[in-house]
Design an enzyme around this catalytic site. Sequence first.
Site, PDB file in Angstrom:
ATOM      1  N   GLY A  50       0.794  -1.223   0.000  1.00 49.87           N
ATOM      2  CA  GLY A  50       0.000   0.000   0.000  1.00 49.87           C
ATOM      3  C   GLY A  50       0.823   1.269   0.000  1.00 49.87           C
ATOM      4  CG  HIS A  77      14.922   9.869 -15.393  1.00 48.93           C
ATOM      5  ND1 HIS A  77      16.112   9.334 -15.822  1.00 48.93           N
ATOM      6  CD2 HIS A  77      14.093   9.869 -16.459  1.00 48.93           C
ATOM      7  CE1 HIS A  77      15.999   8.999 -17.105  1.00 48.93           C
ATOM      8  NE2 HIS A  77      14.782   9.328 -17.513  1.00 48.93           N
ATOM      9  CG  ASP A  79      15.736   7.873 -10.476  1.00 52.93           C
ATOM     10  OD1 ASP A  79      15.426   8.681 -11.361  1.00 52.93           O
ATOM     11  OD2 ASP A  79      16.631   7.029 -10.621  1.00 52.93           O
ATOM     12  CG  HIS A  80      17.877  11.999 -10.377  1.00 49.83           C
ATOM     13  ND1 HIS A  80      19.183  12.231 -10.003  1.00 49.83           N
ATOM     14  CD2 HIS A  80      17.828  10.718 -10.806  1.00 49.83           C
ATOM     15  CE1 HIS A  80      19.897  11.132 -10.215  1.00 49.83           C
ATOM     16  NE2 HIS A  80      19.105  10.203 -10.707  1.00 49.83           N
ATOM     17  CG  ASP A 166      20.948   8.764 -13.358  1.00 55.40           C
ATOM     18  OD1 ASP A 166      21.644   8.589 -12.350  1.00 55.40           O
ATOM     19  OD2 ASP A 166      19.716   8.544 -13.398  1.00 55.40           O
ATOM     20  CG  ASP A 198      24.988   6.451 -13.197  1.00 57.89           C
ATOM     21  OD1 ASP A 198      24.567   5.626 -12.367  1.00 57.89           O
ATOM     22  OD2 ASP A 198      24.480   6.614 -14.329  1.00 57.89           O
ATOM     23  N   GLY A 370      20.118   3.975 -19.838  1.00 59.66           N
ATOM     24  CA  GLY A 370      20.687   5.315 -19.864  1.00 59.66           C
ATOM     25  C   GLY A 370      21.968   5.437 -19.062  1.00 59.66           C
ATOM     26  CG  HIS A 371      22.050   4.238 -15.768  1.00 62.12           C
ATOM     27  ND1 HIS A 371      22.103   5.302 -14.899  1.00 62.12           N
ATOM     28  CD2 HIS A 371      20.743   3.920 -15.902  1.00 62.12           C
ATOM     29  CE1 HIS A 371      20.870   5.594 -14.506  1.00 62.12           C
ATOM     30  NE2 HIS A 371      20.030   4.777 -15.094  1.00 62.12           N
TER      31      HIS A 371
HETATM   32 ZN   LIG Z   1      17.992   9.128 -14.749  1.00 61.53          ZN
END
Ligand SMILES: [Zn+2]
Length: 560
Positions: A50, A77, A79-80, A166, A198, A370-371
């Site tokens: 949840g 993104h 996560d940033h 990244d 990264d 992308g890394h």
């Molecule tokens: Zn990213």
Amino acid sequence: MIKSTKKPNLRIIPLGGLGEVGRNMMLLEYEGKILIIDMGLGFPEEDMLGIDCIIPNVSYLKNKTKNILGALITHGHYDHIGAIPYLIEKIGNPPIFTSALTRGIILKRQEEFPNLPRLDITIVKNNDRIKIGPFNIEFFSQNHSIPGNLGLFIKTPVGNVLITSDFKFDQTPVNDLPTDFKKLEMLGKRDILLLISDSTNAEEPGHSLSEKTIEENLDEIFKETKGRIIASTFASLLNRIQQIIALSEKYGRRVCIEGRSMKTNVEIARKLGYLKIKNGTLIKAKQITNYPNSEITVICTGAQGEGRAVLMRIANNEHKFIHFKRGDTIIFSSSAIPGNERTVQVLKDEFYRQGARVFHYKMMDIHAGGHAHQEELKKMINIMKPKFFLPAYGQFSMLVIHAEIAQKMGVPEKNIILAENGKIINLNQKEIFIEKKAVPSNLVMVDGLGIGDVGEVVLRDRQNLAQDGMFVIVAVIDRISGKVKGSPDIISRGFVYLRESKELLKETRKKVIGIVDKAAGSGGAVNWSYVKNEIRNKIGQFLFSKTQRRPMILPVVIEV
Ligand SMILES: [Zn+2]
């Protein structure tokens, strides 16, 4: 007293993103002045029932808001950027510096939180320099899977720090400029004291695929496909979306974008000039039946097999306008995020069952992450030649492998720091070390509108409920006699099928009466919380002995 002329250390405090994927946030602190790098969210683990997302713990910043100089956001993104709406008020709404596209994505998301203060965002681009307190920052473009990604060169009073964001190196990117190695080399000549890089793909050997290779492979599919193409990828993978749009234009196909987040991203990126789409290419979902199959491409979300996303709805024939047809070609242009492999497999099987042609990244290279892979990470270290090295962004194993790579590239082991969230890293010209004391870094969970109000206890309850259900016992007790009146009521969900468990329920009732009589029957003041505990423990043991299950037991005692 002799006044020390020694400069204070620069403190680097990761609040998220180290030892985990996502939730990236880091602080640079010098003489109490704080610069924030990124404010990302993380996705919950499978056992966090949840929970919508997790965000960095910013309790260290409490009462320090006047010392927060600003926040640099590397790219768009989640996560940033994803934690911005949850954190921005808590940290005093400091000025934000980021690229135009990232700004657009942040502001769009902010619309979902209308009660928050207006954000103060300054647009910066490649080569821009700004000075914030003791920090001189220069931004530089980095290739990634979204345009507008900026690496950070930060001149601090103790030395130069370079944060890669990244990144990957791409000589032939699509919808982006090739990696500017001249610029990177120029930065590398400036005495990089610390490189923060990264680590996401540090376990992957070789070089990441160029977007050009992806495009060539996708072109093959487009060239030979006669029916409709339904291509699914991440909503934020704008460069891939651009490739598929360009190929559709090349082969005379109209494009329908489906999925709210993807539509929004495309709209923002197009407005800001990051996406090139010819007039007339885009059509609405309800228009797709106006064109022959060979002239239709659908780009949609759901390549991870997400239950409510577009691709799943197409597979289940639940989409209002897009109905799967035999002969449709389905492209999964993204890798499965760890943990999603099974749902992706189920979705793929479903399409095969209905007669689709399916392409996914394991069959041919139609997805590049992308890394940077190992060879690119080596190259970055080689260009920057840092004195000290901090592997960032990634699970702990990735950080360790990245540290080993740095060592192979000549960074001495003692100059490499393996840190986790909450650690306070100290840096000066001579050394890098972690302070004994750490700052709070435990997970903050977001559940709907509540932030941080779901703790371990709530989570444990949800896990118990999901595993063995619940069992409510309602006992009405006569205040005077201390005896149970009538027969206790039992309500249960997710535990056993009550109708087929009559015997078990009968015995349970008997036990409850026994427990209450023993605990309360002697007259005088009765400790009801003791009675409830007794019911919880004894009935719990009893049910476990009979069923090997541990439902959550909720005793309700009513005095009359
Ligand atoms: Zn990213």
